[in-house]
Design a protein around this motif. Structure first.
Motif, PDB file in Angstrom:
ATOM      1  N   UNK A  32       0.758  -1.362  -0.004  1.00  0.00           N
ATOM      2  CA  UNK A  32       0.066   0.058   0.215  1.00  0.00           C
ATOM      3  C   UNK A  32       0.799   1.124  -0.310  1.00  0.00           C
ATOM      4  N   UNK A  33       0.685   2.064  -1.013  1.00  0.00           N
ATOM      5  CA  UNK A  33       1.100   3.501  -0.379  1.00  0.00           C
ATOM      6  C   UNK A  33       1.113   4.332  -0.415  1.00  0.00           C
ATOM      7  N   UNK A  34       0.786   5.055   0.213  1.00  0.00           N
ATOM      8  CA  UNK A  34      -0.260   6.127   0.960  1.00  0.00           C
ATOM      9  C   UNK A  34       0.537   7.239   0.767  1.00  0.00           C
ATOM     10  N   UNK A  35       0.118   8.388   0.955  1.00  0.00           N
ATOM     11  CA  UNK A  35       0.238   9.683   1.030  1.00  0.00           C
ATOM     12  C   UNK A  35       0.438  10.446   2.477  1.00  0.00           C
ATOM     13  N   UNK A  36       1.324  11.804   2.764  1.00  0.00           N
ATOM     14  CA  UNK A  36       1.849  11.714   3.755  1.00  0.00           C
ATOM     15  C   UNK A  36       1.048  12.367   4.712  1.00  0.00           C
ATOM     16  N   UNK A  37      -0.285  12.436   4.362  1.00  0.00           N
ATOM     17  CA  UNK A  37      -1.031  12.909   5.334  1.00  0.00           C
ATOM     18  C   UNK A  37      -2.408  11.641   5.328  1.00  0.00           C
ATOM     19  N   UNK A  38      -1.911  10.678   4.227  1.00  0.00           N
ATOM     20  CA  UNK A  38      -2.961   9.307   4.812  1.00  0.00           C
ATOM     21  C   UNK A  38      -1.581   8.534   5.882  1.00  0.00           C
ATOM     22  N   UNK A  39      -1.197   9.079   5.288  1.00  0.00           N
ATOM     23  CA  UNK A  39       0.299   8.009   7.002  1.00  0.00           C
ATOM     24  C   UNK A  39      -0.395   8.207   8.721  1.00  0.00           C
ATOM     25  N   UNK A  40      -0.667   9.897   8.486  1.00  0.00           N
ATOM     26  CA  UNK A  40      -0.781  10.769   9.434  1.00  0.00           C
ATOM     27  C   UNK A  40      -1.544  10.198   9.558  1.00  0.00           C
ATOM     28  N   UNK A  41      -2.821  10.049   9.726  1.00  0.00           N
ATOM     29  CA  UNK A  41      -3.844   9.093   9.134  1.00  0.00           C
ATOM     30  C   UNK A  41      -4.481   7.658   9.802  1.00  0.00           C
ATOM     31  N   UNK A  42      -3.736   6.911   9.561  1.00  0.00           N
ATOM     32  CA  UNK A  42      -3.305   5.810   9.675  1.00  0.00           C
ATOM     33  C   UNK A  42      -2.657   5.534  10.773  1.00  0.00           C
ATOM     34  N   UNK A  43      -1.368   6.580  11.288  1.00  0.00           N
ATOM     35  CA  UNK A  43      -1.290   6.274  12.463  1.00  0.00           C
ATOM     36  C   UNK A  43       0.183   4.603  12.350  1.00  0.00           C
ATOM     37  N   UNK A  44       1.138   5.329  13.471  1.00  0.00           N
ATOM     38  CA  UNK A  44       2.155   4.007  13.507  1.00  0.00           C
ATOM     39  C   UNK A  44       1.705   2.843  13.139  1.00  0.00           C
ATOM     40  N   UNK A  45       1.126   2.850  13.969  1.00  0.00           N
ATOM     41  CA  UNK A  45       1.251   0.967  14.050  1.00  0.00           C
ATOM     42  C   UNK A  45       0.504   0.384  13.128  1.00  0.00           C
ATOM     43  N   UNK A  46      -0.732   0.443  11.957  1.00  0.00           N
ATOM     44  CA  UNK A  46      -0.839   0.654  10.753  1.00  0.00           C
ATOM     45  C   UNK A  46      -0.181  -0.021   9.715  1.00  0.00           C
ATOM     46  N   UNK A  47       1.059   1.879   9.843  1.00  0.00           N
ATOM     47  CA  UNK A  47       2.332   1.402   9.171  1.00  0.00           C
ATOM     48  C   UNK A  47       3.814   0.750   9.372  1.00  0.00           C
ATOM     49  N   UNK A  48       3.970  -0.209  10.880  1.00  0.00           N
ATOM     50  CA  UNK A  48       4.480  -0.427  10.939  1.00  0.00           C
ATOM     51  C   UNK A  48       4.225  -1.459  10.552  1.00  0.00           C
ATOM     52  N   UNK A  49       3.196  -2.633  10.527  1.00  0.00           N
ATOM     53  CA  UNK A  49       2.784  -3.774  10.056  1.00  0.00           C
ATOM     54  C   UNK A  49       3.581  -4.181   9.482  1.00  0.00           C
ATOM     55  N   UNK A  50       3.494  -5.388   8.908  1.00  0.00           N
ATOM     56  CA  UNK A  50       4.848  -5.950   7.887  1.00  0.00           C
ATOM     57  C   UNK A  50       3.696  -6.774   7.223  1.00  0.00           C
ATOM     58  N   UNK A  51       2.187  -6.959   7.031  1.00  0.00           N
ATOM     59  CA  UNK A  51       1.626  -7.197   6.330  1.00  0.00           C
ATOM     60  C   UNK A  51      -0.169  -6.269   6.153  1.00  0.00           C
ATOM     61  N   UNK A  52      -0.328  -5.381   5.256  1.00  0.00           N
ATOM     62  CA  UNK A  52       0.456  -5.168   4.086  1.00  0.00           C
ATOM     63  C   UNK A  52       1.523  -4.255   4.065  1.00  0.00           C
TER      64      UNK A  52
END
Length: 72
Positions: free
Chosen positions: A46-66
């Motif tokens: 999943x490719x996300x914009x910086x704004x989307x990354x902020x909305x998702x939060x660090x836990x989702x971004x740190x996941x290995x899948x996806x």
């Protein structure tokens, strides 16, 4: 190989559709969360914009899948 998706503002993610990426336009934080919940089965990246990354939060971004990549 799994599918690729992009989540974020239309102006930043629309071009990915030309490469066969599933584009999920999300302009507001709740739309980002909804798009994440609606990712197609089998999405590997999943490719996300910086704004989307902020909305998702660090836990989702740190996941290995996806695997998630934040656009610069």
């Amino acid at each position: 190989m799994g599918a690729v998706a992009a989540i974020g503002e239309r102006t930043r993610v629309a071009g990915f559709a030309l490469a066969g990426v599933t584009v999920l336009v999300a302009e507001r934080p709740q739309e980002v969360l909804d798009a994440w919940a609606d990712l197609p089965e089998g999405t590997a990246l999943v490719i996300v914009t910086p704004a989307a990354a902020r909305a998702l939060g660090p836990e989702r971004l740190a996941a290995t899948r996806p695997l998630t990549a934040v656009m610069p």
